[in-house]
Design an enzyme around this catalytic site. Sequence first.
Site, short mmCIF file in Angstrom:
data_model
loop_
_atom_site.label_atom_id
_atom_site.label_comp_id
_atom_site.label_asym_id
_atom_site.label_seq_id
_atom_site.Cartn_x
_atom_site.Cartn_y
_atom_site.Cartn_z
N GLU A 132 10.27 -4.37 -5.26
CA GLU A 132 8.93 -3.81 -5.45
C GLU A 132 9.04 -2.31 -5.73
OE1 GLU A 132 6.04 -3.90 -6.38
OE2 GLU A 132 4.65 -4.39 -4.78
N ASP A 133 8.09 -1.78 -6.47
CA ASP A 133 8.11 -0.35 -6.75
C ASP A 133 7.68 0.47 -5.55
OD1 ASP A 133 5.42 -1.11 -6.95
OD2 ASP A 133 5.06 -0.10 -8.85
N ASP A 172 2.67 0.15 -0.07
CA ASP A 172 1.54 1.03 0.24
C ASP A 172 0.80 0.44 1.44
OD1 ASP A 172 -0.47 2.94 0.07
OD2 ASP A 172 -1.10 2.41 -1.94
N PHE A 182 -0.47 10.37 -4.85
CA PHE A 182 -0.40 9.39 -5.93
C PHE A 182 0.78 9.74 -6.81
CE2 PHE A 182 -1.58 6.75 -9.44
CZ PHE A 182 -2.14 5.65 -8.80
N ARG A 239 4.46 5.12 -16.92
CA ARG A 239 5.59 4.30 -16.46
C ARG A 239 6.91 4.76 -17.07
NH1 ARG A 239 3.67 -0.28 -13.84
NH2 ARG A 239 1.73 -1.10 -14.62
#
Length: 180
Positions: free
Chosen positions: A98-99, A102, A151, A164
Amino acid sequence: MEKMQKKILFPRDAIKKRVEELAGRISADYKDRELIVIGILKGAFVFMADLIRAFSIPCRIDFVRVASYGAGTESSGRVVLTKDIETSIKGRDILIVEDIVDTGLTLAYLVNWLKERNPQSLKVCAFLDKRKRRKVAFEADYVGFTIDDGFVVGYGLDFNEQSRFLPEVYIIDQQQVDKK
């Protein structure tokens, strides 16, 4: 998209070094075994590509796609699976890539969903871990970097499908995000 004000949080050399460290740990943990690596689209694809190229073990790959954000910056709290894996994972060693962790909602959902398919083992590798925003208890087994809040974009991470492609990870001004 207007030009975003952003500052480098993780430069590409630090990312490369950390990915190689993670790949070394994972390769050692799965020595003499074949791993199935499941990337979560779209954000994890850059990290996953670099990670598996740094492995010293064989692996197979597959992808899932889940949605919980839509076009916003806050999780909707609802996780929707939009692409299933195509590989049987019964009795196999699985690593979800997963990136960013959160709220933890997406990964908690996905881990439970995949466990129903009876893998031999299932672990999670996350590029970034943003612990401050957790809504459910979730800990990844392997973590690239931990961040407080903010963010971030780049290295596969996006804001409204933008940024990206950036080779570094940037933190962007929250006021710019809130205006969108």
